[in-house]
Scaffold this motif. Structure first.
Motif, PDB file in Angstrom:
ATOM      1  N   LYS A 282       0.817  -1.216   0.000  1.00  0.00           N
ATOM      2  CA  LYS A 282       0.000   0.000   0.000  1.00  0.00           C
ATOM      3  C   LYS A 282       0.852   1.269   0.000  1.00  0.00           C
ATOM      4  O   LYS A 282       0.635   2.177  -0.805  1.00  0.00           O
ATOM      5  N   VAL A 283       1.831   1.332   0.886  1.00  0.00           N
ATOM      6  CA  VAL A 283       2.677   2.529   0.981  1.00  0.00           C
ATOM      7  C   VAL A 283       3.466   2.730  -0.313  1.00  0.00           C
ATOM      8  O   VAL A 283       3.573   3.846  -0.839  1.00  0.00           O
ATOM      9  N   ARG A 284       4.006   1.638  -0.844  1.00  0.00           N
ATOM     10  CA  ARG A 284       4.791   1.746  -2.073  1.00  0.00           C
ATOM     11  C   ARG A 284       3.920   2.205  -3.240  1.00  0.00           C
ATOM     12  O   ARG A 284       4.357   3.014  -4.063  1.00  0.00           O
ATOM     13  N   MET A 285       2.719   1.683  -3.340  1.00  0.00           N
ATOM     14  CA  MET A 285       1.838   2.063  -4.437  1.00  0.00           C
ATOM     15  C   MET A 285       1.420   3.527  -4.328  1.00  0.00           C
ATOM     16  O   MET A 285       1.294   4.230  -5.329  1.00  0.00           O
ATOM     17  N   GLU A 286       1.216   4.003  -3.100  1.00  0.00           N
ATOM     18  CA  GLU A 286       0.878   5.418  -2.903  1.00  0.00           C
ATOM     19  C   GLU A 286       2.059   6.310  -3.304  1.00  0.00           C
ATOM     20  O   GLU A 286       1.869   7.361  -3.924  1.00  0.00           O
TER      21      GLU A 286
END
Length: 332
Positions: A282-286
């Motif tokens: 999630k953090v990487r995709m954001e």
């Protein structure tokens, strides 16, 4: 097919630049492969001391052009050998020009010089110049470059060296003028080295040092003319959707603009495309979404191609050709 990949009145030069690990080698190899399949005799050269161009093609490459397939040739420069060759050339030139200074230990001087800052950049520029001198053998020459910082310093050198050589030429001419004045009063200055008589030069046409400086100035001017010619030279920046890569590419863009070197295309590599996002990403995709937004904003008006992350590492001619077509034809 974008025209900045194609030769016009002379051979085309393409530099692939970018932060280490973003995929410069794969991207440059892919474009070289695709262009060669279209009938262009293409040479791809790795300038990166940490070579992996041969690994991408799955062939062993050396410091001479090696045929990979029809119209496609590759080479990996041995940078230690390039530096030794560059220093050897300087040593021989200086020994010839300054024969009357044999009391100086030039060998010791060049031994120290081999460790001096900037020697790698000058040697790399010399290697690039030698390749460009034989450029008429090719339709397209592609350079897979070292990480951004070193590459930008190499690309800046022709402009810096031109200014430097002009100043040295000016100083040398003043020295010769002073010598000539003294010669008119005291007569010619002669000396004997190893039984042979030499005359200290006082005129431009007989001074080997000035001839060397003028020749060097012409050589760097020729390289400068080529790399700033939009009909001859193109630069492709490869980037990943990460903040550090974005910041470095922004700085590269500004530096190239100051040097009047054209930046034509931005390849955004290793973009993750997922139908369902796992919580762990999630953090990487954001972060990726934010970086992609900033790329569109900061590189507005420039050609941008997006390449997805592949399930396996791109290697071999078939896969490289597919990726090269995406980049060259702008279908990503």
């Amino acid at each position: 097919m974008r025209d900045y990949f194609l030769p016009k009145n002379a051979f085309r030069i393409i530099f692939f630049i970018g932060k280490g690990g973003v995929g410069k080698t794969t991207s440059s190899a892919a474009v070289a492969t695709y262009l060669s399949t279209k009938g262009y005799k293409t040479l791809i050269v790795s300038l990166d001391p940490a070579h992996n161009l041969g690994d991408v093609f799955m062939v062993e490459l050396g410091d001479k052009p090696k045929k990979i397939v029809e119209n496609l040739y590759g080479m990996e420069l041995d940078m230690e050998k390039v530096i030794r060759s560059y220093l050897k050339h300087l040593e021989e030139s200086m020994k010839y020009m300054y024969r009357y200074l044999t009391v100086i230990n030039l060998e010791k001087y060049f031994e120290v010089l081999s460790y001096s800052p900037g020697i790698e950049e000058y040697a790399t520029l010399e290697a690039v110049r030698d390749i460009l001198k034989k450029g008429d053998k090719w339709d397209i020459i592609i350079f897979d470059t070292p990480p951004t910082g070193l590459t930008l310093r190499v690309l800046a050198l022709p402009k810096i060296a031109k200014i430097w050589s002009e100043k040295l030429i000016e100083i040398r001419r003043k020295i010769l003028d002073k010598r000539l004045t003294v010669e008119k009063i005291q007569g010619e200055r002669k000396f004997v080295i190893e039984g042979k008589e030499y005359r200290l030069p006082s005129r431009e046409e007989e001074d080997e040092v000035l001839k060397e400086l003028l020749n060097y100035k012409d050589e760097v001017e020729e390289v400068l003319t080529i790399i700033t010619d939009r009909d001859r030279t193109s630069v492709v920046a490869v980037i990943t959707p990460e903040m550090l890569a974005l910041y470095e590419t922004e700085r590269a863009k500004d530096s190239l603009f100051k040097l009047n070197i054209p930046l034509n295309l931005l390849v955004v590599n290793k973009v993750i495309n997922l139908n369902v996002e796992p919580p762990q990403l999630k953090v990487r995709m954001e972060t990726q979404k934010e970086v992609l937004r900033k790329i569109s904003e900061k590189f507005k008006g420039m050609d941008i191609i997006y390449l997805r992350t592949y399930e396996k590492e791109p290697r071999g001619l078939d896969m490289l050709n597919t990726i090269g077509e995406l980049i060259v034809k702008q279908r990503g």
